[in-house]
Scaffold this motif. Structure first.
Motif, PDB file in Angstrom:
ATOM      1  N   GLN A  44      -5.948   6.068 -16.189  1.00 49.25           N
ATOM      2  CA  GLN A  44      -4.851   7.031 -16.190  1.00 49.25           C
ATOM      3  C   GLN A  44      -3.506   6.387 -15.877  1.00 49.25           C
ATOM      4  OE1 GLN A  44      -5.941  10.043 -13.361  1.00 49.25           O
ATOM      5  NE2 GLN A  44      -7.931  10.443 -14.317  1.00 49.25           N
ATOM      6  N   GLU A  45      -3.529   5.118 -15.417  1.00 49.22           N
ATOM      7  CA  GLU A  45      -2.312   4.408 -15.014  1.00 49.22           C
ATOM      8  C   GLU A  45      -1.545   5.191 -13.950  1.00 49.22           C
ATOM      9  OE1 GLU A  45       0.008   3.497 -18.428  1.00 49.22           O
ATOM     10  OE2 GLU A  45      -1.495   2.126 -19.301  1.00 49.22           O
ATOM     11  N   ASP A  46      -2.301   5.686 -12.980  1.00 51.60           N
ATOM     12  CA  ASP A  46      -1.733   6.509 -11.916  1.00 51.60           C
ATOM     13  C   ASP A  46      -1.838   5.739 -10.597  1.00 51.60           C
ATOM     14  OD1 ASP A  46      -0.852   8.455 -10.220  1.00 51.60           O
ATOM     15  OD2 ASP A  46      -2.474   9.883 -10.616  1.00 51.60           O
ATOM     16  N   PHE A  47      -0.824   4.985 -10.258  1.00 45.45           N
ATOM     17  CA  PHE A  47      -0.851   4.177  -9.047  1.00 45.45           C
ATOM     18  C   PHE A  47      -0.727   5.036  -7.788  1.00 45.45           C
ATOM     19  CE2 PHE A  47       1.547   1.675  -5.827  1.00 45.45           C
ATOM     20  CZ  PHE A  47       0.537   0.780  -5.516  1.00 45.45           C
ATOM     21  N   GLU A  48       0.124   6.048  -7.820  1.00 43.11           N
ATOM     22  CA  GLU A  48       0.283   6.918  -6.653  1.00 43.11           C
ATOM     23  C   GLU A  48      -1.003   7.672  -6.352  1.00 43.11           C
ATOM     24  OE1 GLU A  48       2.775   6.898  -4.642  1.00 43.11           O
ATOM     25  OE2 GLU A  48       3.874   5.435  -5.850  1.00 43.11           O
ATOM     26  N   GLY A  49      -1.664   8.151  -7.399  1.00 47.71           N
ATOM     27  CA  GLY A  49      -2.956   8.801  -7.197  1.00 47.71           C
ATOM     28  C   GLY A  49      -3.997   7.839  -6.655  1.00 47.71           C
TER      29      GLY A  49
END
Length: 317
Positions: free
Chosen positions: A43-48
């Protein structure tokens, strides 16, 4: 169901008897790290990803956004696993060091008769009581306490997850019974859906175990003296189960006042008298009431009286 039960109980026995428990926990860390790395990398979701590390491992990861982007899912999982294991090791050591002074104080203030101590661990949402040996905990510098913590928490999480899974399986069994209306085989659908339910259960089980272990803490310093106390295995007091004749008579009048009315195991068994059946009365035999009339005439006469009474009452028959 049998295959699933065997898999769950094998994992439970590892925790119950201490066999392979440390290996199961290590595997759970690896599985959770791989799951987080692959899903958030896709998802390329670093914060998640950072938030998931706090929720599942109880730590703020040192993995930077550049590392997150440059590393592939496999290397990212390995780095996260190594960091999570180190963080958990430090967390366990800290728990042992905090508990040692409390355990020594219990021994000094309450005497040498205490063998086990109940320690309530909480992750901020629910609490689990852990029974730990006092002397062994002090001798091993808290390692016995953390081993008991891992065992108790793992067992509690497995039992809760398994009960929820059984309820889901029952609901699934009811829902697939109408599959034949769509010209589908209910058994095939049940197997496929049951397999998916079991996979979801094991995934959530690993996450719940790791999340509780990494976030489990002792009570606050002010609450430790009140909440950490002696633990005893409850035994049934058989003396409270006995009752004499006076106690029974005082409880109610349903029991006989004579001691001979009570069961005496030394008395000989009472011989049962056979049930005697009188002679069968035929249809035209004289009535046993002594009127001299046949039973058929007596029955007809009684029926006529009943009919006449009902007609007088106003009924229609």
């Amino acid at each position: 169901m049998n295959k699933q039960r065997n898999a769950v109980y094998e994992k439970r026995n590892h925790a119950l008897f201490g066999e392979r428990l440390s290996l199961d926990i290590d595997n759970a860390f690896s599985i959770v790290a791989e799951s987080l790395a692959s899903s958030f990398k896709e998802q390329e979701d670093f914060e998640g990803f950072k938030l998931a590390c706090i929720v599942n491992f109880g730590m703020d990861t040192s993995i930077t956004q550049d590392d997150f982007k440059s590393l592939d899912a496999g290397k990212l999982a390995d780095k996260l696993y190594t960091e999570a294991i180190q963080s958990y090791t430090n967390h366990v050591d800290s728990i042992g060091k905090k508990a040692i002074p409390v355990f020594k104080d219990i021994r000094a203030s309450q005497g040498s008769h205490i063998e086990n101590v109940v320690v309530p661990f909480t992750d901020g949402r629910k609490a689990i009581n852990v029974l730990a040996p006092l002397d062994k905990t002090v001798e091993t510098n808290g390692q016995a306490l953390t081993s008991s913590m891992e065992k108790s928490i793992t067992l509690a999480v497995i039992d809760e997850a398994w009960k929820d899974h059984l309820r889901s399986m029952d609901d699934l069994k009811q829902s697939v019974q109408t599959a034949y209306l769509e010209q589908k085989d209910p058994l095939v659908i049940y197997k496929v859906e049951a397999f998916q339910l079991f996979n979801n259960m094991t995934t959530n089980l690993n996450k719940d175990i790791i999340a509780f272990l990494t976030q489990a803490n002792l009570p606050d310093q002010q609450q430790q003296n009140n909440q950490i106390k002696e633990g005893r295995q409850e035994k049934t007091d058989l003396s409270k189960l006995s009752a004499n004749k006076d106690q029974i008579d005082a409880a109610g009048n349903d029991y006989a006042a004579n001691e001979n009315d009570y069961f005496d195991p030394s008395a000989p068994p009472v011989k049962q008298e056979p049930i005697r059946v009188g002679p069968k009365i035929g249809r035209n035999d004289p009535c046993p009431c002594g009127s001299g009339k046949s039973t058929n005439n007596a029955t007809e006469k009684a029926a006529n009286k009943i009919s006449q009474s009902l007609q007088n009452f106003g009924g229609i028959f």
